[in-house]
Design an enzyme around this catalytic site. Sequence first.
Site, PDB file in Angstrom:
ATOM      1  N   LYS A 174      14.566  56.845  15.621  1.00  0.00           N
ATOM      2  CA  LYS A 174      15.304  55.762  15.970  1.00  0.00           C
ATOM      3  C   LYS A 174      15.275  54.797  14.915  1.00  0.00           C
ATOM      4  O   LYS A 174      14.362  55.151  13.863  1.00  0.00           O
ATOM      5  CB  LYS A 174      14.524  55.198  17.218  1.00  0.00           C
ATOM      6  N   LYS A 208       3.764  60.530  23.428  1.00  0.00           N
ATOM      7  CA  LYS A 208       2.556  60.069  23.718  1.00  0.00           C
ATOM      8  C   LYS A 208       2.032  60.691  24.885  1.00  0.00           C
ATOM      9  O   LYS A 208       2.710  60.762  25.947  1.00  0.00           O
ATOM     10  CB  LYS A 208       2.423  58.582  23.714  1.00  0.00           C
ATOM     11  N   HIS A 266      11.691  52.136  23.531  1.00  0.00           N
ATOM     12  CA  HIS A 266      10.253  52.416  24.041  1.00  0.00           C
ATOM     13  C   HIS A 266      10.156  51.570  25.337  1.00  0.00           C
ATOM     14  O   HIS A 266       9.795  52.308  26.293  1.00  0.00           O
ATOM     15  CB  HIS A 266       8.954  51.815  23.036  1.00  0.00           C
TER      16      HIS A 266
HETATM   17  C1  BG6 Z   1       8.155  51.388  16.200  1.00  0.00           C
HETATM   18  C2  BG6 Z   1       8.548  50.023  15.830  1.00  0.00           C
HETATM   19  O1  BG6 Z   1       9.248  52.245  16.773  1.00  0.00           O
HETATM   20  O2  BG6 Z   1       6.941  51.449  17.245  1.00  0.00           O
HETATM   21  C3  BG6 Z   1       7.349  49.333  15.418  1.00  0.00           C
HETATM   22  O3  BG6 Z   1       9.652  50.317  14.909  1.00  0.00           O
HETATM   23  C4  BG6 Z   1       6.344  49.535  16.262  1.00  0.00           C
HETATM   24  O4  BG6 Z   1       7.692  47.855  14.861  1.00  0.00           O
HETATM   25  C5  BG6 Z   1       5.862  50.671  16.698  1.00  0.00           C
HETATM   26  O5  BG6 Z   1       5.045  48.839  15.248  1.00  0.00           O
HETATM   27  C6  BG6 Z   1       4.675  50.967  17.768  1.00  0.00           C
HETATM   28  O6  BG6 Z   1       4.528  52.268  17.851  1.00  0.00           O
HETATM   29  P1  BG6 Z   1       2.847  52.515  18.497  1.00  0.00           P
HETATM   30  O7  BG6 Z   1       3.174  53.947  18.514  1.00  0.00           O
HETATM   31  O8  BG6 Z   1       2.164  51.984  17.416  1.00  0.00           O
HETATM   32  O9  BG6 Z   1       2.784  51.652  19.818  1.00  0.00           O
END
Ligand code: BG6
Length: 522
Positions: A174, A208, A266
């Site tokens: 992404k 996850k 997400h």
């Molecule tokens: C990424 C974003 O996709 O996901 C980031 O670009 C963000 O800004 C990250 O910090 C968060 O991922 P995780 O796995 O740490 O929750």
Amino acid sequence: MTSPHDLAAETIAGAGSPGMFQHGQNVEPHLFVILGGTGDLSRKKLFPALRRLAAEGRLGNDRALIAVARECDRGDEWFREWALEQLKAAGFSSDDLSDVPAARLFYHAMPESTPELYEDLAKRVKEIEKEYNLPGNRVFYLAIPPSSFAETVELLAESGLTESGGWTRVVLEKPFGRDLVSAQTLNRAVQAHLDEKQVYRIDHYLGKETVQNLLVFRFSNPVFESLWNRDRIESVQITVAESIGIGSRAGYYDKSGAVRDMVQNHAAQLLALIGMEVPGEFHAEAVRYEKLKLLTAVRPVFDDDAVFGQYARGVIEGEPVPGYLEEPGVDPESTTETFAAIKFSIDNWRWQGVPFYVRTGKRLPVGLTQIAVTFRAPPVRIFQAMGAGQVDSNVLYLTLQPDEGFALMIDVKVPGHPFRLRRLPLDFYYRHAFGVIPDAYQTLLLDTLTGDQTLFVHAEEVETSWALFEPLLLMEDQRQVQLYRAGTWGPAAAETLIARDGFQWRHLIPPGQDIEAGEAVG
Ligand code: BG6
């Protein structure tokens, strides 16, 4: 190559790849090519994940890896040593890594992206495959800026790299587009050269374990599924909070903001998993089709249902932190949002009238990804009438990170007091049952290698989720972005957004963490 895909048709045809949780499958002999092979993603995520998979014996012995990068003054020996250092930095011990120097790791310099240089890469790929007797199964992992995706796919295809005696798969990170039109354009460019079955669009949240567990939680525990509808559920909240700022990513983040960076992908995926219908079968097409159906039923979001914020200077965990505009590389006049709170409405039989609220932000008090499902209150609160204290609805908290698990808040009678109630959790934490949870990339890389697309985002899904945000993105220049102090839960308007429906934001911080709990435990 495949024309615009019809996921419904694929589903009906049922030509499914195996579902998830079939990780016992063997990985066939293959060549793994990382374009952008010495960048941050490779260093921090891909190499450690591949290494762990290799150490667990999941990758088989017949494999090789080529890192492609721009620098010409480097070779295979340099790369092997460098990879070793990166793995050590990621916490592997020398013992864990004793076999790495001899592993089939190669470096290929490609200073520019030209057809001639891709022909050279194709030659190198064939030589390595011949030397190690590999059958032409290839993964091309595009760990490169998204602006290069379309051109790279074209060059890979035109040099013949994506056609071989075996299977070839292309992994795209992404962001996939920055709005509906750019996502459509990119999909068309990719589809001109690849079949959808060759395309693996990553949303790492889907890798996850706890996100996958949402499906198990819902579809293997009918006790909850029977309550999972508008008759029993009053509202759903999805919180994706981060205490970190933007680090060194200003160049990317300042042009993206929270909606593009976190919500469209997400958070929308979490919403789809929470809201989707039960797939008829557990295979990639069926699961992706149900997610798509849900996203199609979500109403596009307008400014009235959204609040945007940007962090100002504040304090997190006792440490002063700068405001967004003071971060290195950020335009001092930037109006990019680092926080978004959005109300979604879903027009289908299951969810009509049940609001789904999403909030996400940087520099919030704590890093927490949690879903709060609030059930309807009892029709008559008989204990409240008896002066039992405040009686709340049952709330189910599904914590995706950190301290993964769930807690169902219920009222119990305090012994010895006639009808004093206390709110307590029925809870489960992964750490108690399972210890360490594998990293998302481990799951996603293994799925790529076994050809399981369940946890990857289909072309139509990407476009449908961008379409939800079109009204917001079209009005981007006129939106109000409100400041919030770093270390708080976002601007006050986020409270108002939800309060106007009679709700308040909920989160549950497990006991022992020194953060103000949204819901008191015990
Ligand atoms: C990424 C974003 O996709 O996901 C980031 O670009 C963000 O800004 C990250 O910090 C968060 O991922 P995780 O796995 O740490 O929750």
